[in-house]
Design a protein around this motif. Structure first.
Motif, PDB file in Angstrom:
ATOM      1  N   LEU A 155      -6.534   9.552  -8.064  1.00 56.20           N
ATOM      2  CA  LEU A 155      -5.656  10.188  -7.071  1.00 56.20           C
ATOM      3  C   LEU A 155      -4.662  11.142  -7.716  1.00 56.20           C
ATOM      4  O   LEU A 155      -4.568  12.297  -7.340  1.00 56.20           O
ATOM      5  CB  LEU A 155      -4.878   9.109  -6.297  1.00 56.20           C
ATOM      6  CG  LEU A 155      -5.533   8.548  -5.047  1.00 56.20           C
ATOM      7  CD1 LEU A 155      -4.604   7.555  -4.375  1.00 56.20           C
ATOM      8  CD2 LEU A 155      -5.862   9.666  -4.078  1.00 56.20           C
ATOM      9  N   GLY A 202       0.857  -1.204   0.000  1.00 56.84           N
ATOM     10  CA  GLY A 202       0.000   0.000   0.000  1.00 56.84           C
ATOM     11  C   GLY A 202       0.882   1.240   0.000  1.00 56.84           C
ATOM     12  O   GLY A 202       0.654   2.181  -0.766  1.00 56.84           O
ATOM     13  N   SER A 203       1.921   1.228   0.830  1.00 63.10           N
ATOM     14  CA  SER A 203       2.842   2.364   0.885  1.00 63.10           C
ATOM     15  C   SER A 203       3.541   2.538  -0.459  1.00 63.10           C
ATOM     16  O   SER A 203       3.676   3.650  -0.970  1.00 63.10           O
ATOM     17  CB  SER A 203       3.901   2.142   1.955  1.00 63.10           C
ATOM     18  OG  SER A 203       3.300   1.873   3.176  1.00 63.10           O
ATOM     19  N   THR A 225      -6.076   4.942  -8.286  1.00 65.46           N
ATOM     20  CA  THR A 225      -4.812   5.670  -8.416  1.00 65.46           C
ATOM     21  C   THR A 225      -4.934   6.710  -9.530  1.00 65.46           C
ATOM     22  O   THR A 225      -4.428   7.822  -9.395  1.00 65.46           O
ATOM     23  CB  THR A 225      -3.638   4.725  -8.748  1.00 65.46           C
ATOM     24  OG1 THR A 225      -4.031   3.909  -9.836  1.00 65.46           O
ATOM     25  CG2 THR A 225      -3.271   3.863  -7.584  1.00 65.46           C
ATOM     26  N   GLU A 247       6.217  10.860   0.297  1.00 65.21           N
ATOM     27  CA  GLU A 247       7.022   9.763  -0.275  1.00 65.21           C
ATOM     28  C   GLU A 247       8.156   9.370   0.657  1.00 65.21           C
ATOM     29  O   GLU A 247       8.403   8.192   0.910  1.00 65.21           O
ATOM     30  CB  GLU A 247       7.636  10.207  -1.606  1.00 65.21           C
ATOM     31  CG  GLU A 247       6.695  10.110  -2.774  1.00 65.21           C
ATOM     32  CD  GLU A 247       7.416  10.452  -4.068  1.00 65.21           C
ATOM     33  OE1 GLU A 247       8.418   9.794  -4.378  1.00 65.21           O
ATOM     34  OE2 GLU A 247       6.989  11.386  -4.758  1.00 65.21           O
ATOM     35  N   LEU A 300       6.803   7.509   3.761  1.00 66.76           N
ATOM     36  CA  LEU A 300       6.398   6.124   3.480  1.00 66.76           C
ATOM     37  C   LEU A 300       7.619   5.251   3.213  1.00 66.76           C
ATOM     38  O   LEU A 300       7.715   4.122   3.699  1.00 66.76           O
ATOM     39  CB  LEU A 300       5.457   6.091   2.279  1.00 66.76           C
ATOM     40  CG  LEU A 300       4.052   6.651   2.517  1.00 66.76           C
ATOM     41  CD1 LEU A 300       3.327   6.850   1.201  1.00 66.76           C
ATOM     42  CD2 LEU A 300       3.261   5.697   3.406  1.00 66.76           C
ATOM     43  N   LEU A 332       1.244   4.092  -2.897  1.00 67.96           N
ATOM     44  CA  LEU A 332       1.058   5.519  -2.640  1.00 67.96           C
ATOM     45  C   LEU A 332       2.281   6.313  -3.103  1.00 67.96           C
ATOM     46  O   LEU A 332       2.144   7.400  -3.671  1.00 67.96           O
ATOM     47  CB  LEU A 332       0.823   5.758  -1.144  1.00 67.96           C
ATOM     48  CG  LEU A 332      -0.580   5.414  -0.641  1.00 67.96           C
ATOM     49  CD1 LEU A 332      -0.666   5.634   0.859  1.00 67.96           C
ATOM     50  CD2 LEU A 332      -1.622   6.268  -1.348  1.00 67.96           C
ATOM     51  N   CYS A 354       2.071   6.632  -6.747  1.00 64.89           N
ATOM     52  CA  CYS A 354       1.055   7.636  -7.099  1.00 64.89           C
ATOM     53  C   CYS A 354       1.609   9.037  -6.898  1.00 64.89           C
ATOM     54  O   CYS A 354       1.429   9.912  -7.741  1.00 64.89           O
ATOM     55  CB  CYS A 354      -0.172   7.484  -6.207  1.00 64.89           C
ATOM     56  SG  CYS A 354      -1.249   6.191  -6.739  1.00 64.89           S
ATOM     57  N   ALA A 355       2.284   9.241  -5.764  1.00 62.99           N
ATOM     58  CA  ALA A 355       2.822  10.566  -5.464  1.00 62.99           C
ATOM     59  C   ALA A 355       3.831  10.963  -6.541  1.00 62.99           C
ATOM     60  O   ALA A 355       3.859  12.102  -6.998  1.00 62.99           O
ATOM     61  CB  ALA A 355       3.483  10.556  -4.095  1.00 62.99           C
TER      62      ALA A 355
END
Lengths: 885, 108
Positions: free
Chosen positions: A464, A362-363, A461, A505, A508, A366, A369-370
């Motif tokens: 997002l 999950g991290s 995503t 980022e 995470l 993310l 995505c970031a």
């Protein structure tokens, strides 16, 4: 007519058409309005010609013109369709025109989505997918616990019989035990895993064979039990899928068994014991098995009756346990019987690991995505003018947002497709790594649930990071952007968002890295644990004697002695020994009593592992002798019973004393057996490197022969070189003797740490990816800022700032983000690592050394990611920078 | 566009166009169908190739000081499916669409 028309034209019709025309797709709007206007005017002219243009007909005309609304509504889908295709076209064109951007974004997303899909597919197979049996949620496993001991035990045959006759809430109470059998009818003898089951075992699971039948109720009785059921794989592999095999006889060991059925292809695992099974035979109680309450050998399952709940079954089991304890005083102290859903039991040990993995991926997702959001933001800066022009041409905020979202979705779909491919590849890799403690890992596949999940996260995503640039659309008129020429308040806001993304980022990635760091650290500590023997150049071979061929202990001793002698004589072999269970592979244990000591209550009786070894075992494995002597030829069947204990047992029961000459009685090995301690050897881990060192008692082979044996061979060089010779020497003694699990002792160790290695590798890969992605993120943001501040840097340089000033200015800006992200990440890591406590070995979840070293690693890499653009900033030519203005 | 299956309302609209009723309102009047049916049907029939629309020459409209009109015409495919539909919907033949050729505004 014209004059009258001009004078009399009723404006409301026109207004209505103009108003309704607003919802007509822009492309069609002018024509649409003109058509309606012309029609209305024509109608009106007709009415006028007929001299009926009174207020009634005008009203009627107005009423009729409301049909324009239906007409406009009908054109709506075209509007959406058209705009969507337009958005897609623009999006595709953009992706094609920036292949570098597209590649990086799709790769980042693919990695994120792929890793998430991979872990979800494991979670799906292990946790979510029901067991492949009808109404599998009603199948329970029954376990026995004693006192405070945390490990659940299998059941004894006697308890199983009690259960079968005394329960009302459950039915089909079935027992099974695992073992091996030798198939000796083919060209080469083969050892297969066999599960001995009671006749009702298959009906408890609700599974039927693809060919033939399952066991009849009377077939688990001694004189009717010469029947066997094959796995689909064995049937295919060894018997060429012969449909006429049913009713024929195969040779299992030295006895014959009639094949009565073939199970379906997917049915090989028992979900009770590890491993895959190829043969099922009836479970027949032999000797004292049916009355012995201390040998916990049977895995027991049952089905809840249709109208029963698990709580009912549980309260019944508690009553039965009390009764058993009462009636067998001292045998089963503090006994409890528990019913647990079979699937719950199966996945319970893995739940925590899988939750950690889900958090990790999950991290990672993310972070991906970031990163993509940052890339899109950077690109949207260069598209500001394009957006402004679109807005000036009439595109609303909603329309522009949709355009940006469509582009995001497009990228996400490509990323999702790449991720799906990566996860297919990942599943193959995972099954090759074979984390043997994962139940049902061989069932991991891409099914509709995984596909749906992958699609869903792609879309989420897409939204997002697609929204990130949309959020940056200036709220005041886009016209301002045109005036500003791309600089101004929007840039400030965008920078803020970009920097927040980098902070996230870093946070995470740090949490993930610390998690992986802890696992790596654990693994390194594990590998440094003293094994107690030297595994180098040692070969281990499973050598189970067929009981039917060698039922007598004298025969067993004789044949093994002969085999050992021949193997020891093979050139290159230094020594060869025997043991009943290899180190790290577990094995039997017994309660014991030390002679001349005050009696101990049954529920506090000490326990020791029992291993049977020959005279050469300790030398072959290089297990050091601490005191006394090892076994010799003199410790024969006729000689007084002798035993060797390990240091742990000596430490616990004879601290500071000499245990040699003491006498110990084993309680759980048929009739109590007493022997004298003749030596003390070094400790060897029984269950694995991460298990506690337990007391162990070794018995000499001639005094305690058995059919389950492992041959260990120490060689001068690579053990692989002697395998063929060792095999042929054994087969020279018995041509039908199957040999299995031929492996180096190092492989045995590797197998025992495989689950930890697997966890470490997986989390390590995720952490490295996270680190790489966040380094790219930092680099991207700092590069962008440098590019944006070229003018300012130019002025600074022109005013006398040195390159080092500029460099530190840029690096400081980047490291500030890393610092904030790092702090949040450390806090996150404290939370994440609490989840991992059970996966660690030898260190705490808050190990300061790991936290510090991993943070330094991240800071170092982040510094590099800042340094590269900073160095570029110092190369700015003040003249060029200023001329651009 | 090949021959396709026509709903009764589409068939009746095609018949009206074939008979020279070129405007939506006239079609509404002559067929008795509601406006919410006729306009979408006209668009659909145009999309399926049974009708084509033609803009009137600009000069003509300018002369009369009005916006150019859009006329609907039956295509070949439209004629074919109408012929098919007439066979199927016998009532079409007997409908008063065939009687009167001059549009006449009504108060519906």
């Amino acid at each position: 007519m014209r004059a009258r028309f001009k004078r009399q034209f009723p404006k409301p019709y026109l207004w209505l058409i103009r108003f309704v025309g607003l919802i007509v797709p822009r492309r069609l709007r002018a024509d649409w309005r003109q058509e309606w206007e012309a029609e209305l005017r024509h109608r009106e002219a007709l009415l006028a010609d007929w001299d009926k243009l009174n207020w009634q007909s005008k009203l009627n005309l107005f009423w009729r013109s409301t049909s324009a609304f239906w007409d406009a509504l009908w054109l709506q889908p075209q509007r959406w369709e058209e705009e969507m295709f337009q958005d897609l076209r623009i999006g595709l064109r953009l992706l094609r025109s920036h292949p570098g951007f597209t590649f990086v974004a799709v790769l980042a997303l693919g990695l994120g989505i792929g890793a998430t899909t991979l872990i979800f597919s494991v979670v799906n197979a292990v946790l979510l997918r029901p067991l492949p049996f009808p109404q599998s949620d009603r199948i329970v496993r029954i376990e026995e616990r004693h006192g405070q001991a945390t490990r659940p035990l299998n059941l004894s045959y006697a308890t199983f019989l009690d259960l079968r006759s005394q329960t009302g809430a459950i039915e089909h109470v079935a027992a099974s035990r695992f073992g091996t059998a030798n198939l000796t009818d083919g060209a080469e003898p083969e050892q297969v895993n066999v599960q001995s089951v009671t006749a009702n075992y298959f009906s408890a699971l609700g599974i039927t064979p693809v060919l033939g039948r399952t066991f009849l109720p009377e077939e688990d009785l001694p004189d009717r039990s010469n029947v066997a059921i094959l796995s689909y794989q064995l049937w295919q592999r060894r018997y060429g899928a012969d449909p006429n095999l049913i009713g024929k006889t195969i040779k299992v060991g030295s006895s014959n068994a009639t094949v009565i059925g073939v199970m379906p292809p997917g049915f090989r695992s028992s979900y009770l014991f590890a491993g895959q099974y190829d043969l099922w035979t009836p479970l027949v109680p032999t000797g004292s098995l049916s009355s012995n309450r201390r040998s916990h050998l049977l895995g027991v399952i049952a089905r809840l009756k249709p109208d029963s709940k698990i709580e009912q079954a549980q309260s019944e089991l508690s009553m039965i346990a009390n009764r058993i304890e009462r009636e067998n005083s001292g045998v089963d102290p503090d006994m409890a019987l528990n019913a647990i859903g079979l699937q719950t039991r199966l996945v319970a040990p893995l739940r925590q690991t899988l939750i950690v993995f889900l958090c990790a991926v999950g991290s990672l997702l993310l972070i991906a995505c970031a990163n993509v959001a940052n890339l899109l933001l950077a690109r949207s800066a260069s598209r500001e003018k394009e957006m402004a022009i679109r807005a000036a041409l009439g595109a609303g905020r909603l329309r522009l947002t949709r355009q940006l979202l469509t582009e995001g979705m497009l990228l996400a779909s490509l990323g999702g497709a790449a991720g799906l491919l990566l996860s297919v590849w990942g599943i193959k890799l995972v099954s090759q790594l074979d984390p043997s403690n994962y139940p049902r890992i061989n069932e991991v596949s891409i099914d509709w649930r995984v596909l749906g999940f992958s699609f869903l996260i792609s879309m989420v995503t897409g939204v997002l990071f697609g929204l990130a640039p949309a959020l940056q659309l200036p709220k005041h008129g886009l016209y301002e952007t045109l005036k500003e020429g791309g600089r101004g308040s929007t840039s400030v806001r965008r920078n803020w968002l970009r920097q927040s993304l980098v902070v996230a980022e870093v946070a995470l990635a740090l949490a993930l890295l610390i998690g992986a760091g802890l696992l790596i650290n654990s693994f390194m500590r594990l590998m440094q644990v003293n094994r107690g023997f030297d595994p180098t150049n040692v070969l281990a071979i499973n050598l189970n004697l067929p009981f039917s061929k060698y039922p007598d202990s004298t025969q067993q001793t004789a044949v093994l002695k002969q085999m050992l002698e021949r193997v020891s004589a093979v050139p290159g072999v230094r020594s060869a020994g025997l043991i009943s269970s290899l180190p790290f592979n577990g094995g039997p244990a017994t309660d014991f009593v030390v002679e001349d000591r005050p009696p101990i209550p049954d529920n506090q009786a000490p326990i020791a592992d029992i291993r049977i070894v020959d005279a050469n075992y300790f030398r072959t494995m290089s297990i050091p002798l601490r005191s006394g002597r090892t076994f010799t030829e003199g410790d024969s069947a006729e000689a007084p019973r002798a035993m060797i204990i390990n240091e742990e047992l000596a430490r616990r029961h004879w601290p500071g004393e000499n245990p040699l000459g003491q006498r110990v009685t084993m309680k759980d090995w048929g009739p109590p057996l007493t022997g004298e301690i003749i030596g003390v050897v070094g400790d060897v881990k029984a269950d694995g490197l991460d298990s506690d060192t337990r007391p162990m008692i070794y018995w000499p082979y001639p005094q305690f022969p058995g059919i389950f044996n492992n041959l260990v061979v120490r060689t001068n060089g690579d053990p692989a070189g002697v395998i063929a010779a060792v095999k042929s020497e054994i087969w020279a003694v018995d041509r039908e003797q199957p040999l299995s699990r031929i492996q180096r002792m190092e492989e045995v160790i590797a197998t025992s740490v495989a689950p930890r290695r697997f966890n470490m590798l997986l989390l390590g890969v995720f952490a490295v990816l996270a680190l790489a992605l966040s380094a790219i993120g930092i680099y991207g943001v700092i590069s962008y800022t440098v590019a944006q501040r070229t003018h300012e840097i130019g002025i600074r340089l022109a005013l006398g700032a040195g390159p080092s000033d500029v460099r530190s200015l840029v690096i400081r800006q980047g490291m500030r983000l890393v610092f904030v992200g790092g702090l949040i990440g450390l806090a996150g890591a404290f939370a994440l690592t609490q989840l991992m406590a059970g996966l660690l070995f030898g260190i705490k979840a808050t190990d300061p050394a790991t936290f510090l070293s991993v943070t330094l690693l991240l800071v170092g890499i982040a510094w590099m990611a800042c340094y590269l653009p900073a160095r570029r900033a110092t190369k700015v030519d003040p003249l060029t920078a200023l001329r651009h203005e | 566009m090949g021959k396709g299956f026509l709903t009764y309302s589409s068939a009746i609209i095609l018949q009206a166009v074939a008979n020279g009723y070129l405007y939506g309102f006239d079609i509404i009047d002559v067929t008795g169908l509601p406006g919410g049916t006729v306009y979408p049907a006209l668009r659909r029939l145009e999309e399926t190739g049974h009708l084509i629309s033609k803009w009137e020459k600009h000069a003509i409209a300018q002369e009369e000081s009005r916006p150019p009109r859009k006329y609907y015409e039956l295509t070949r495919a439209g004629q074919d499916v109408l012929a098919e539909a007439v066979k199927r919907y016998r009532l079409l033949e007997q409908s008063d669409l065939n009687q009167e050729r001059t549009p006449k505004p009504t108060k519906a």
